[in-house]
Write a protein that holds these residues in place. Structure first.
Motif, PDB file in Angstrom:
ATOM      1  N   ILE A 144       0.816  -1.218   0.000  1.00  0.00           N
ATOM      2  CA  ILE A 144       0.000   0.000   0.000  1.00  0.00           C
ATOM      3  C   ILE A 144       0.849   1.267   0.000  1.00  0.00           C
ATOM      4  O   ILE A 144       0.306   2.377  -0.036  1.00  0.00           O
ATOM      5  N   TYR A 145       2.189   1.129   0.027  1.00  0.00           N
ATOM      6  CA  TYR A 145       3.071   2.295   0.148  1.00  0.00           C
ATOM      7  C   TYR A 145       3.723   2.646  -1.192  1.00  0.00           C
ATOM      8  O   TYR A 145       3.939   1.795  -2.043  1.00  0.00           O
ATOM      9  N   ALA A 146       4.055   3.929  -1.318  1.00  0.00           N
ATOM     10  CA  ALA A 146       4.785   4.429  -2.476  1.00  0.00           C
ATOM     11  C   ALA A 146       5.995   5.231  -2.004  1.00  0.00           C
ATOM     12  O   ALA A 146       5.934   5.916  -0.984  1.00  0.00           O
ATOM     13  N   HIS A 147       7.090   5.119  -2.747  1.00  0.00           N
ATOM     14  CA  HIS A 147       8.268   5.948  -2.489  1.00  0.00           C
ATOM     15  C   HIS A 147       8.891   6.339  -3.817  1.00  0.00           C
ATOM     16  O   HIS A 147       8.691   5.660  -4.836  1.00  0.00           O
ATOM     17  N   SER A 148       9.633   7.446  -3.819  1.00  0.00           N
ATOM     18  CA  SER A 148      10.197   7.976  -5.055  1.00  0.00           C
ATOM     19  C   SER A 148      11.658   8.355  -4.863  1.00  0.00           C
ATOM     20  O   SER A 148      11.993   9.065  -3.912  1.00  0.00           O
ATOM     21  N   PRO A 149      12.542   7.913  -5.776  1.00  0.00           N
ATOM     22  CA  PRO A 149      13.937   8.355  -5.701  1.00  0.00           C
ATOM     23  C   PRO A 149      14.081   9.848  -5.991  1.00  0.00           C
ATOM     24  O   PRO A 149      15.107  10.444  -5.657  1.00  0.00           O
ATOM     25  N   GLY A 153      13.141  10.389   1.131  1.00  0.00           N
ATOM     26  CA  GLY A 153      12.672  10.496   2.502  1.00  0.00           C
ATOM     27  C   GLY A 153      11.170  10.482   2.663  1.00  0.00           C
ATOM     28  O   GLY A 153      10.668  10.626   3.775  1.00  0.00           O
ATOM     29  N   VAL A 154      10.444  10.307   1.561  1.00  0.00           N
ATOM     30  CA  VAL A 154       8.976  10.315   1.615  1.00  0.00           C
ATOM     31  C   VAL A 154       8.458   8.917   1.304  1.00  0.00           C
ATOM     32  O   VAL A 154       8.838   8.291   0.317  1.00  0.00           O
ATOM     33  N   ARG A 155       7.589   8.417   2.169  1.00  0.00           N
ATOM     34  CA  ARG A 155       6.915   7.134   1.955  1.00  0.00           C
ATOM     35  C   ARG A 155       5.521   7.269   2.555  1.00  0.00           C
ATOM     36  O   ARG A 155       5.371   7.704   3.689  1.00  0.00           O
ATOM     37  N   PHE A 156       4.505   6.947   1.782  1.00  0.00           N
ATOM     38  CA  PHE A 156       3.147   7.125   2.305  1.00  0.00           C
ATOM     39  C   PHE A 156       2.202   6.094   1.708  1.00  0.00           C
ATOM     40  O   PHE A 156       2.436   5.574   0.619  1.00  0.00           O
ATOM     41  N   PRO A 157       1.117   5.775   2.422  1.00  0.00           N
ATOM     42  CA  PRO A 157       0.133   4.828   1.901  1.00  0.00           C
ATOM     43  C   PRO A 157      -0.793   5.508   0.899  1.00  0.00           C
ATOM     44  O   PRO A 157      -1.233   6.636   1.105  1.00  0.00           O
ATOM     45  N   GLY A 158      -1.052   4.806  -0.194  1.00  0.00           N
ATOM     46  CA  GLY A 158      -1.933   5.355  -1.217  1.00  0.00           C
ATOM     47  C   GLY A 158      -3.367   4.897  -1.046  1.00  0.00           C
ATOM     48  O   GLY A 158      -3.676   3.982  -0.277  1.00  0.00           O
ATOM     49  N   LEU A 159      -4.245   5.548  -1.760  1.00  0.00           N
ATOM     50  CA  LEU A 159      -5.654   5.183  -1.821  1.00  0.00           C
ATOM     51  C   LEU A 159      -5.995   5.070  -3.306  1.00  0.00           C
ATOM     52  O   LEU A 159      -6.379   6.036  -3.956  1.00  0.00           O
ATOM     53  N   THR A 160      -5.822   3.871  -3.846  1.00  0.00           N
ATOM     54  CA  THR A 160      -5.898   3.650  -5.285  1.00  0.00           C
ATOM     55  C   THR A 160      -7.335   3.769  -5.788  1.00  0.00           C
ATOM     56  O   THR A 160      -8.274   3.298  -5.143  1.00  0.00           O
ATOM     57  N   HIS A 161      -7.505   4.391  -6.961  1.00  0.00           N
ATOM     58  CA  HIS A 161      -8.841   4.643  -7.494  1.00  0.00           C
ATOM     59  C   HIS A 161      -8.772   4.921  -8.989  1.00  0.00           C
ATOM     60  O   HIS A 161      -7.733   5.342  -9.499  1.00  0.00           O
TER      61      HIS A 161
END
Length: 377
Positions: A144-149, A153-161
């Protein structure tokens, strides 16, 4: 009765471009685009979809693909899907199509997505006067998490739709759309103060043959040429649902869509891993290729019984969205106020767009104090 395994009715091969898919995609709304599949009420089925650009954005750190993206081709939709009841009787104009989202996610092996700021000269965005250049961030999904190079330092759970889900318009409704949007293009600059805020954006995207995909209707035929000149673009949300971009439209949600043509002709696309309250960068959601597992029901005469026309005809209705129970849990957050005063200090009269713009800019400025560029924010 035991739950059934979803039937895959719309497969996607992400290695192939949109025009080479086994089942043709479409990127316009028109009553004559024929259905590519049929489902019965209560049947659980799976629809796969490419990202809204049809795979034009690459998994890399360059924003050149964003800068040069051909906007006339978006959004690519899977469908149309005709819906019939248990007796084989199709949904009829005046009914409501109840679409339940049972499951959704990225396509296997494609657990990544992107966000982007569009270039001022190619799409722009809500804040294009502050951020005129194309930029891009790639996001990788882990559950459920996303991170970006590109945003360390950011990682958060998404709400897919799904960003887009809608039914086909009738010929009468399509004419209403095209007439009112053409009038906006012709008179909007003189009548709308909002143009002072979004001055680089087109006021409406009128029908065009450029970049047009019409599903099973073969390009080069007189039929294709006629329909392409009438078919509505997918950019705005309308009476049929369409580009609603509701961030909570995830597992367990139901959409009650008006039916304007026989069979309803349901289409969907523009899958998002996550999105905020709007897309302030034009491509502000985390865009991805993905799948939906759906189940439909037909509410006979539902438009008359449950929807109130918000315009001069019985067709001026809007869908109802019943949001599911699933969402990330955040116990703390900050709220940034926006007031109806623009960057020059000019007061506007209760202008929600100006106030929202100020709130977003306030949030960007605050978070940028903690080591992130404003483009990253």
């Amino acid at each position: 009765m035991a739950p059934s395994t979803p039937t895959l009715i719309f497969p996607i091969d992400v290695k192939k471009p949109p025009h080479e898919q086994k089942i043709p995609l479409h990127n316009r709304w028109h009553p004559e685009i024929p259905p590519v599949a049929q489902v019965k009420t209560g049947e659980v089925f799976r629809v796969e979809m490419v990202d809204w650009t049809g795979g034009a954005i690459a998994d890399n750190g360059s924003a050149s693909d964003v800068k040069t993206l051909e906007i006339s081709t978006v959004h690519y939709l899977s469908g149309p899907i005709a819906v019939v009841d248990g007796d084989g009787i199709p949904a009829k104009p005046g009914d409501l199509l109840a679409v339940e989202i049972l499951n959704l996610g990225p396509l296997p092996g494609e657990e990544w997505g992107f966000t982007a700021i569009f270039d001022r000269d190619n799409g722009g965005g809500f804040l294009t006067d502050h951020f005129p250049n194309a930029t891009k961030a790639i996001w990788y999904f882990e559950g459920i998490y996303a991170h970006s190079p590109h945003i360390p330092g950011v990682r958060f759970p998404g709400l897919t739709h799904p960003g887009i889900i809608g039914t086909a318009p009738s010929k009468e409704l399509l004419t209403i759309w095209n007439d009112r949007e053409r009038d906006l293009v012709e008179t909007g600059l003189q009548s709308l103060k909002l143009c002072q805020v979004l001055h680089t954006r087109p006021l409406a995207n009128l029908p065009t043959t450029e970049g047009c995909f019409l599903g099973k209707i073969r390009e080069g035929t007189p039929e294709w040429e006629r329909i392409a000149r009438e078919a509505a673009r997918t950019i705005p949300g309308r009476e049929n649902g369409g580009n609603c971009d509701i961030k909570n439209l995830s597992r367990g949600s139901k959409v009650y869509l008006p039916v304007f043509v026989e069979g309803a002709n349901l289409s969907t696309g523009d899958m998002h891993f996550s999105q905020g309250d709007g897309e302030v960068a034009f491509c502000g959601a985390i865009e991805m290729s993905g799948f939906l597992e759906l189940k439909c029901d037909i509410i006979r005469d539902g438009m008359k019984n449950y929807l109130t026309p918000m315009g001069p005809t019985r067709l001026h209705v809007n869908p109802i969205f019943e949001i599911g129970p699933v969402e990330p849990r955040f116990s703390e957050w900050l709220v940034f106020e926006g007031i109806s005063v623009d960057e020059s200090g000019r007061q506007h009269f209760l202008d929600a767009s100006v106030a929202y713009k100020r709130a977003v800019l306030n949030a960007i400025d605050y978070i940028s104090r903690f080591g992130y560029s404003k483009e990253q924010v």
